[in-house]
Write an enzyme that holds these catalytic residues in place. Structure first.
Site, PDB file in Angstrom:
ATOM      1  N   ARG A 248       0.862  -1.188   0.000  1.00  0.00           N
ATOM      2  CA  ARG A 248       0.000   0.000   0.000  1.00  0.00           C
ATOM      3  C   ARG A 248       0.894   1.232   0.000  1.00  0.00           C
ATOM      4  NH1 ARG A 248      -2.610   0.698   5.382  1.00  0.00           N
ATOM      5  NH2 ARG A 248      -1.093   2.377   5.516  1.00  0.00           N
ATOM      6  N   HIS A 252      -3.518   4.597   4.797  1.00  0.00           N
ATOM      7  CA  HIS A 252      -4.733   3.779   4.623  1.00  0.00           C
ATOM      8  C   HIS A 252      -5.815   4.560   3.869  1.00  0.00           C
ATOM      9  CE1 HIS A 252      -7.999   0.987   5.433  1.00  0.00           C
ATOM     10  NE2 HIS A 252      -8.691   1.992   5.924  1.00  0.00           N
ATOM     11  N   TYR A 261       3.150   4.573  12.151  1.00  0.00           N
ATOM     12  CA  TYR A 261       3.366   3.135  12.326  1.00  0.00           C
ATOM     13  C   TYR A 261       4.274   2.456  11.296  1.00  0.00           C
ATOM     14  CZ  TYR A 261      -0.548   3.139   9.011  1.00  0.00           C
ATOM     15  OH  TYR A 261      -1.362   3.382   7.934  1.00  0.00           O
TER      16      TYR A 261
HETATM   17  C1  LIG Z   1     -16.006  -5.533   9.854  1.00  0.00           C
HETATM   18  C2  LIG Z   1     -15.136  -4.310   9.814  1.00  0.00           C
HETATM   19  N1  LIG Z   1     -14.192  -4.134  10.757  1.00  0.00           N
HETATM   20  C3  LIG Z   1     -13.394  -3.050  10.716  1.00  0.00           C
HETATM   21  C4  LIG Z   1     -13.543  -2.106   9.727  1.00  0.00           C
HETATM   22  C5  LIG Z   1     -12.624  -0.891   9.671  1.00  0.00           C
HETATM   23  N2  LIG Z   1     -11.678  -1.098   8.588  1.00  0.00           N
HETATM   24  C6  LIG Z   1     -11.864  -0.548   7.366  1.00  0.00           C
HETATM   25  S1  LIG Z   1     -10.665  -0.973   6.290  1.00  0.00           S
HETATM   26  C7  LIG Z   1      -9.854  -1.880   7.448  1.00  0.00           C
HETATM   27  C8  LIG Z   1      -8.558  -2.566   7.115  1.00  0.00           C
HETATM   28  C9  LIG Z   1      -8.746  -3.717   6.195  1.00  0.00           C
HETATM   29  O1  LIG Z   1      -7.467  -4.193   5.859  1.00  0.00           O
HETATM   30  P1  LIG Z   1      -7.276  -5.120   4.609  1.00  0.00           P
HETATM   31  O2  LIG Z   1      -8.365  -6.119   4.534  1.00  0.00           O
HETATM   32  O3  LIG Z   1      -5.893  -5.640   4.613  1.00  0.00           O
HETATM   33  O4  LIG Z   1      -7.517  -4.121   3.374  1.00  0.00           O
HETATM   34  P2  LIG Z   1      -6.633  -2.851   2.949  1.00  0.00           P
HETATM   35  O5  LIG Z   1      -7.319  -1.646   3.495  1.00  0.00           O
HETATM   36  O6  LIG Z   1      -5.271  -3.051   3.483  1.00  0.00           O
HETATM   37  O7  LIG Z   1      -6.643  -2.851   1.475  1.00  0.00           O
HETATM   38  C10 LIG Z   1     -10.518  -1.853   8.668  1.00  0.00           C
HETATM   39  C11 LIG Z   1     -10.071  -2.529   9.876  1.00  0.00           C
HETATM   40  C12 LIG Z   1     -14.556  -2.302   8.773  1.00  0.00           C
HETATM   41  N3  LIG Z   1     -14.776  -1.479   7.757  1.00  0.00           N
HETATM   42  N4  LIG Z   1     -15.330  -3.426   8.830  1.00  0.00           N
END
Ligand SMILES: Cc1ncc(C[n+]2csc(CCOP(=O)(O)OP(=O)(O)O)c2C)c(N)n1
Ligand SMILES: [Mg+2]
Length: 330
Positions: A248, A252, A261
């Site tokens: 990434r 975020h 971090y």
């Molecule tokens: C069920 C749920 N838990 C927490 C969140 C908050 N949240 C949004 S994106 C994210 C990270 C997801 O990481 P990943 O699956 O690796 O996808 P990336 O953003 O790295 O592409 C989190 C924890 C959410 N949207 N839905």
């Protein structure tokens, strides 16, 4: 990338160039969105940067006139490949009435467009997985011979929805492709603190399907894996899990500060492997991309992004009278 790898995969020079063009368009739309966000014009951005190769490689391996995609919020490359336009993405960024994704109601990144078989998702991550499995089941029951591709992050592969969906697809031999876009972080949590197994693809074994890990910075590697998975699906051989590993490149989202971090050196090192750069080098080495062609593509993309931005910025917001449309039965 080996010499003429795209040819060995059955792709013409023109198709390889089209992949590059789509990756670059995704990147340039994304970069523009950050500028608009930082100048206070759009509320939120969640980036595709670093994942364009995986997204475009995967989408190009499908039948884009027949298959279904259930993308997640970073998939600008997937939705562009499936027919959503830069203008439509910008309308979503500016939350305007004409936004095909939600008429300006949803946050950006909640892609959905019936015409292009892009199925809308919810904000809780991974809810799109059981939906993709259900669509594959429907396709199988109706003998439609399409496959569904669902994408999600490596962090999301810890959600129950993934495990339930993968298990159901394995048991019922459904034509679903699970594409994990492993960008090494789930917000601030590094992959090493997300999974106890070595690879996300190791999880496939538990659900009776093949699992592979490929270089997510190489659009051709992802293309090859997804093509094979789609063929399996169409032949009735069931689901596949593909993990595309990249990085990434941005925080975020526009509301996150990743300096808290991860160190800058790590980000700088990842930029050296940026697919926009490496795939362009591949095409240049083969003489498919020249200086002239490159500036032609860049100019074209800049004008597409400018036009999309101007259009969306000047477009109308939804009429407040429509606030409850599609919320209550009428
Ligand atoms: C069920 C749920 N838990 C927490 C969140 C908050 N949240 C949004 S994106 C994210 C990270 C997801 O990481 P990943 O699956 O690796 O996808 P990336 O953003 O790295 O592409 C989190 C924890 C959410 N949207 N839905
Ligand atoms: Mg992630």
């Amino acid at each position: 990338m080996s010499e003429k790898k795209h040819e060995a995969l059955g792709l013409t020079d023109g198709q390889a160039l089209d992949m590059y063009r789509t990756m670059l368009l995704a990147r340039k739309i994304d970069e523009r969105m950050w500028l608009l966000n930082r100048s206070g014009k759009i509320p939120f951005v969640i980036s595709c940067q670093g994942q364009e190769a995986a997204q475009v490689g995967a989408a190009f391996a499908l039948d884009r006139n027949k298959d279904y995609v259930l993308p997640y919020y970073r998939d600008v490359g997937v939705v562009l490949s499936f027919g959503m336009t830069a203008k439509e993405l910008m309308l979503s960024g500016f939350a305007k009435a004409e936004d095909p994704n939600s008429g300006g109601r949803q946050m950006p990144g909640h892609f959905g467009q019936k015409r292009n078989r892009i199925v809308t998702g919810s904000s809780p991550v991974t809810t799109q997985v059981p939906h993709a499995v259900g669509i594959a089941l429907a396709g199988k029951m109706e003998n439609n011979n399409f496959v569904s591709l669902v994408t999600f992050g490596e962090g999301s592969s810890n959600q129950g929805d993934f495990h339930e969906g993968a298990n159901f697809a394995g048991v019922h031999n459904l034509p679903v492709i699970f594409l994990v876009e492993n960008n090494k972080y789930a917000i601030s949590v590094p992959a090493s603190k997300q999974l106890a197994c070595e690879k996300v693809s190791d999880r496939a074994q538990g659900y009776g399907m093949p699992g592979v890990t490929v270089d997510g910075n190489d659009p051709l590697a992802v293309y090859e894996a997804v093509k094979k998975a789609a063929e399996r699906g169409r032949k009735g051989e069931g689901p596949s899990l593909i993990e595309a590993v990249s990085y990434r490149l941005t925080a975020h989202s526009s509301d996150d500060d990743d300096r808290a971090y991860r160190d800058r050196q790590e980000v700088e090192e990842a930029k050296q492997k940026d697919s926009i750069r490496t795939f362009s080098t591949y095409l240049r080495d083969l003489g498919i991309l020249t200086d002239e062609k490159e500036s032609e593509i860049e100019e074209e993309i800049i004008s597409i992004v400018n036009e999309a931005t101007d259009y969306a910025e000047n477009a109308a917001y939804a009429d407040p009278e429509t606030l409850f449309d599609h919320v209550y039965e009428e």
